[in-house]
Design a protein around this motif. Sequence first.
Motif, PDB file in Angstrom:
ATOM      1  N   LEU A  88       2.578   8.334  -6.583  1.00  0.00           N
ATOM      2  CA  LEU A  88       3.491   9.473  -6.639  1.00  0.00           C
ATOM      3  C   LEU A  88       3.494  10.218  -5.304  1.00  0.00           C
ATOM      4  CD1 LEU A  88       5.382  11.111  -8.415  1.00  0.00           C
ATOM      5  CD2 LEU A  88       3.425  12.472  -9.127  1.00  0.00           C
ATOM      6  N   ARG A  89       2.339  10.295  -4.691  1.00  0.00           N
ATOM      7  CA  ARG A  89       2.234  10.951  -3.387  1.00  0.00           C
ATOM      8  C   ARG A  89       3.077  10.195  -2.344  1.00  0.00           C
ATOM      9  NH1 ARG A  89      -3.587  12.150  -0.897  1.00  0.00           N
ATOM     10  NH2 ARG A  89      -3.179  14.353  -1.110  1.00  0.00           N
TER      11      ARG A  89
ATOM     12  N   PHE B 137       5.819   8.413  -2.969  1.00  0.00           N
ATOM     13  CA  PHE B 137       7.236   8.667  -3.241  1.00  0.00           C
ATOM     14  C   PHE B 137       7.650  10.066  -2.784  1.00  0.00           C
ATOM     15  CE2 PHE B 137       6.886   5.265  -6.612  1.00  0.00           C
ATOM     16  CZ  PHE B 137       7.639   4.349  -5.891  1.00  0.00           C
ATOM     17  N   LYS B 138       6.755  11.036  -2.939  1.00  0.00           N
ATOM     18  CA  LYS B 138       7.042  12.379  -2.448  1.00  0.00           C
ATOM     19  C   LYS B 138       7.203  12.354  -0.928  1.00  0.00           C
ATOM     20  CE  LYS B 138       4.784  15.212  -5.940  1.00  0.00           C
ATOM     21  NZ  LYS B 138       3.688  16.167  -6.178  1.00  0.00           N
TER      22      LYS B 138
END
Length: 110
Positions: free
Chosen positions: A2-3, A5-6
């Motif tokens: 997720l990091r 993609f952020k």
Amino acid sequence: MLRFFKLILIVPLAILFLAFAFANRHIVTVAFDPFPSGDIPAFALQMPLFVALILAAMLGVVAGGFAVWLTQGRHRRALRALRADTDKLRSDLAAAKAATPPVVALAKRA
């Protein structure tokens, strides 16, 4: 993951934001006087164009969020009532279970 993609989302947006800011550094006058007496309005601010546009966008986001919060009030009220009903029913069920003696099943003889 997720990091990652952020990071993929934020880095291009930051680059676009910086490019926009560098391209729109010209000073503009933002006047809040709809009926000026003469050439100079009563209340005016001078700022770079990108600051004026970003402040306007931020104000729009805040105003939109506040409007949505106001319209969702009835849903929040209904949710609070449902939670109170659920808590009452759970406490009633716990009290009923505590008050009822356990039923012992007798084994049948063959």
